[in-house]
Design a protein around this motif. Structure first.
Motif, mmCIF file in Angstrom:
data_model
loop_
_atom_site.group_PDB
_atom_site.id
_atom_site.type_symbol
_atom_site.label_atom_id
_atom_site.label_comp_id
_atom_site.label_asym_id
_atom_site.label_seq_id
_atom_site.Cartn_x
_atom_site.Cartn_y
_atom_site.Cartn_z
ATOM 1 N N ARG A 131 71.309 122.621 49.577
ATOM 2 C CA ARG A 131 70.251 123.276 50.351
ATOM 3 C C ARG A 131 70.513 124.773 50.499
ATOM 4 O O ARG A 131 71.664 125.202 50.666
ATOM 5 N N PRO A 132 69.462 125.576 50.470
ATOM 6 C CA PRO A 132 69.631 127.001 50.744
ATOM 7 C C PRO A 132 69.993 127.236 52.206
ATOM 8 O O PRO A 132 69.579 126.475 53.088
ATOM 9 N N THR A 147 73.972 129.271 49.422
ATOM 10 C CA THR A 147 73.725 127.848 49.221
ATOM 11 C C THR A 147 74.831 127.010 49.830
ATOM 12 O O THR A 147 76.014 127.338 49.700
ATOM 13 N N ARG A 166 71.161 134.641 46.827
ATOM 14 C CA ARG A 166 70.937 133.392 47.561
ATOM 15 C C ARG A 166 72.255 132.960 48.201
ATOM 16 O O ARG A 166 73.333 133.307 47.713
#
Length: 700
Positions: A672-673, A666, A664
């Protein structure tokens, strides 16, 4: 009765040390999560400081460590020592309450000692304890006299003062202000020279086999080099004695000061400098330098609130302190702030909201700070830990060029190269800015790195104290060391190297340049043009080719060594013309084409990009690599003479060489991604908006 009194006294003296062992955590500073606030108290504030309000403010600021006055110049506690001047404003033992109330809130307390000066009453009783210049002058400030390190006050009395404080208060550490040999009256900006005190003379004679102290600081002088070794030996010996004393009383008490031996926390300082140009990378410079040079230490870079020593009651701008604190975090340090006096009744509170905001941010996201590993493939060698003069300008200019090009780099002190051979051989390029002297160990490690394939770039009169090394590395033989370059030009004629000078055939020069016989070099370039004629437009010209070259390249197996015998960095630092920046970048890219490929971005040059490998800073995390972390610091508000609010920067495209597809990505501060793609070893994404600060985390 006497026996009972004796036992009670012994118990009272034993309890504070016992309390320290029970109330401190082992190696509490090693987490590298410091949020320090230092209250530098004037003597009169000892009468008004309120421990309750001070601790309330520390909690509000999210501070976890306090530095507060204790002793040395004057005692801020009821001392019983005859050689310790007692602050006349101390009417109660406020230090006892401060320590107790801080501990109730989980705040560590480091007490400040300054053994650089004594009160005039001590001087009058012991003038032989104090500094004496080569001209026979004393180094003084109102009511205070600078001492000599090898005199009885530092060698004996200081230990008694530290012992007394540690026996009374369950402190968590000690901070030593202004350690070391004094040659400058720092508070007046006056150079006074090498201390000629009789104690120094005798000890140096014993160390050197009967030699007299030098009176001039000249790195090329063998006697001065011996004196530098003497200073290191005596400081290390004193530091070891202090370390032994402190740790015998409380093994978990941290020692914090500006030196690197026998300390737990190396402190540095970012101060407002009255000269131009502004240097907005000071905190980045200090943390990078100390952290890379001394990787086994915790680094704490203090942002000094005051504008100057003459204007202590006025603080720097909130925008400036923001940049300093963000750079501390981005480059791997905690937060550190030095204030003039108590937090209540403060003369300039404009920065309080900024401090509260950034310290609170660090507290909230603490696991993402303090455990970084550099990914840099380039090292810039620093002229010491406190650079000054023209070498400082050259050094800063080199940094600024790399910062604005978004090229990651490490900084290592010149006198510590001998200890960093393990690190040097892993770099692709080492840049040596105008540093004329390296010790034998440093030369050995530099040669080893080159033999291992590391390229070298040196500028102006670098390494000129070692003609044999100049010849070996660059094929250079000196003709003339100092030449005023105003009016000269360079010709970037080799367009295979200098690819970015469309529309330019002559590049102006300024400051110093050195002239060499480069007949033993493998390649030369940048022909030098003569000064020509000055005057009205009708008569100018005459910039003929001189035959001298301003670039030499010598091959060393897989590595290349490049000498640029002019002030590439200083020219850019003081004038800001892109052509001088581009000369260095073109040379860099020629010998290391991947220099700009770790981080590829369209970010504005005044957006500082700090890319690090990170590990979550929690006790439970045993993994050394959780991924990459990118800090973006907005410097667009730095004007010619001012620190102003930064302008928002939009749509920053970023291409980060990771070697893995992140689980991921971030935006840490808003949670928030971030949408990303991964191809060919690179993570690609866009930072939609940068205000003052942004952190992007790329987890494995």
């Amino acid at each position: 009765m006497r026996t009972i009194l004796f036992l009670l006294t012994a118990l009272i003296l034993w309890l504070p040390g016992r309390a320290q062992q029970q109330t401190t955590d082992p190696g509490w500073w090693k987490r590298n999560n410091l949020r320090v606030i230092q209250t530098n108290l004037p003597d009169y504030e000892a009468a008004t400081l309120n421990p309750d309000s001070l601790v309330t403010d520390l909690v509000k600021f999210s501070a976890n460590t306090l530095i507060i006055n204790a002793g040395g110049i004057m005692a801020f506690y009821p001392t019983k020592l005859p050689y310790q001047y007692r602050n006349p404003y101390v009417k109660r033992d406020f230090l006892k309450d401060v320590v107790a109330k801080c501990h109730q809130q989980g705040i560590k307390v480091i007490v400040r000692f300054d053994f650089s000066r004594v009160h005039e009453s001590i001087y009058k009783a012991h003038p032989d304890w104090c500094y004496l210049s080569p001209k026979g002058e004393r180094m003084t400030n109102p009511g205070m006299y600078t001492v000599s390190i090898n005199g009885p006050y530092v060698q004996q009395c200081a230990f008694g003062i530290v012992s007394e404080v540690m026996d009374i208060y369950p402190i968590d550490g000690i901070f030593l202000n202004m350690p070391g040999y004094q040659v400058n009256n720092t508070y007046e900006g006056r150079y006074m020279g090498i201390d000629q005190n009789e104690y120094d003379k005798k000890r140096f004679a014993k160390f050197s086999g009967g030699k007299a102290l030098p009176v001039e600081e000249n790195k090329a002088d063998n006697l001065y080099q011996q004196y530098l070794a003497f200073k290191k030996f005596t400081l290390d010996e004193w530091g070891k004695r202090l370390y032994t004393l402190v740790k015998s009383k409380n093994p978990q008490a941290a020692i914090c000061t500006y030196t690197d031996q026998y300390v737990d926390i190396i402190r540095h300082e970012t101060q407002a400098v009255p000269t131009l140009p502004l240097w907005p990378y000071s905190a980045a410079d200090n943390v990078n330098n100390a952290g890379t040079t001394f990787p086994d230490h915790i680094i704490s870079n203090a942002s000094i609130q005051q504008i100057s020593f003459q204007s202590r009651y006025n603080a720097i701008e909130p925008e400036e302190i923001s940049i300093r604190l963000y750079q501390n975090m981005a480059h791997g340090s905690g937060l550190d702030l030095s204030m003039m006096g108590d937090t209540r009744g403060y003369e300039d509170e404009r920065n309080f909201k900024t401090i509260e905001k950034i310290y609170g941010l660090h507290k909230k996201y603490e696991p993402y700070f303090g455990r970084y590993t550099s990914i840099a493939k380039i090292a810039v060698i620093a002229p010491g830990s406190w650079p000054n003069g023209t070498p400082m300008q050259e050094y800063r200019g080199i940094q600024q060029i790399l910062q604005e090009a978004h090229i990651p780099f490490d900084i290592i002190e010149d006198n510590q190269l001998q200890n960093r051979g393990d690190k040097l051989k892993n770099y692709k390029v080492i840049i040596l800015p105008d540093i004329t002297f390296l010790n034998d160990g440093g030369v050995k490690q530099l040669k080893a790195a080159i033999a291992n394939g590391t390229n070298l770039i040196a500028t102006n009169i670098a390494l000129n104290d070692n003609p044999a090394l100049l010849s070996q590395l660059f094929g250079a033989k000196l003709k003339s060391l100092t030449n005023d370059a105003a009016g000269n030009y360079l010709v970037p004629e080799d367009r295979a190297i200098f690819k970015n000078f469309r529309g330019q055939t002559m590049l102006f020069m300024k400051y110093n340049l050195a002239l060499y016989d480069f007949s033993s070099a493998d390649k030369t370039g940048l022909p030098l043009l003569a000064k020509g004629r000055t005057g009205p437009p009708e008569i100018i010209g005459g910039h003929d080719v001189t035959g001298d070259k301003m670039m030499a390249i010598k091959q060393h197996g897989a590595a290349e060594a490049v000498l640029l015998p002019f002030n590439a960095g200083r020219l850019y630092y003081n004038n800001g013309y892109q052509e001088h920046k581009q000369i260095l970048l073109d040379v860099l890219n020629n010998i290391y084409p991947d220099a700009g490929k770790q981080l590829i971005t369209n970010a504005h040059p005044k957006v500082e990009t700090v890319l690090q490998q990170y590990a979550k800073n929690t006790p439970a995390n045993k993994i050394n690599n959780n991924g990459l972390i990118l800090h973006l610091i907005n410097l667009t508000g730095v004007s010619s003479t001012s620190y102003l609010p930064p302008l928002p920067v939009y749509n920053i495209s970023l291409k980060i060489k990771s070697g893995y597809k992140p689980a991921r990505v971030t935006d840490l501060l808003n949670g928030r991604p971030v949408k990303f793609t991964y191809a060919d070893g690179y993570v690609n994404f866009t930072a939609d908006r940068l205000d003052d600060y942004k952190i992007i985390v790329m987890d494995k």
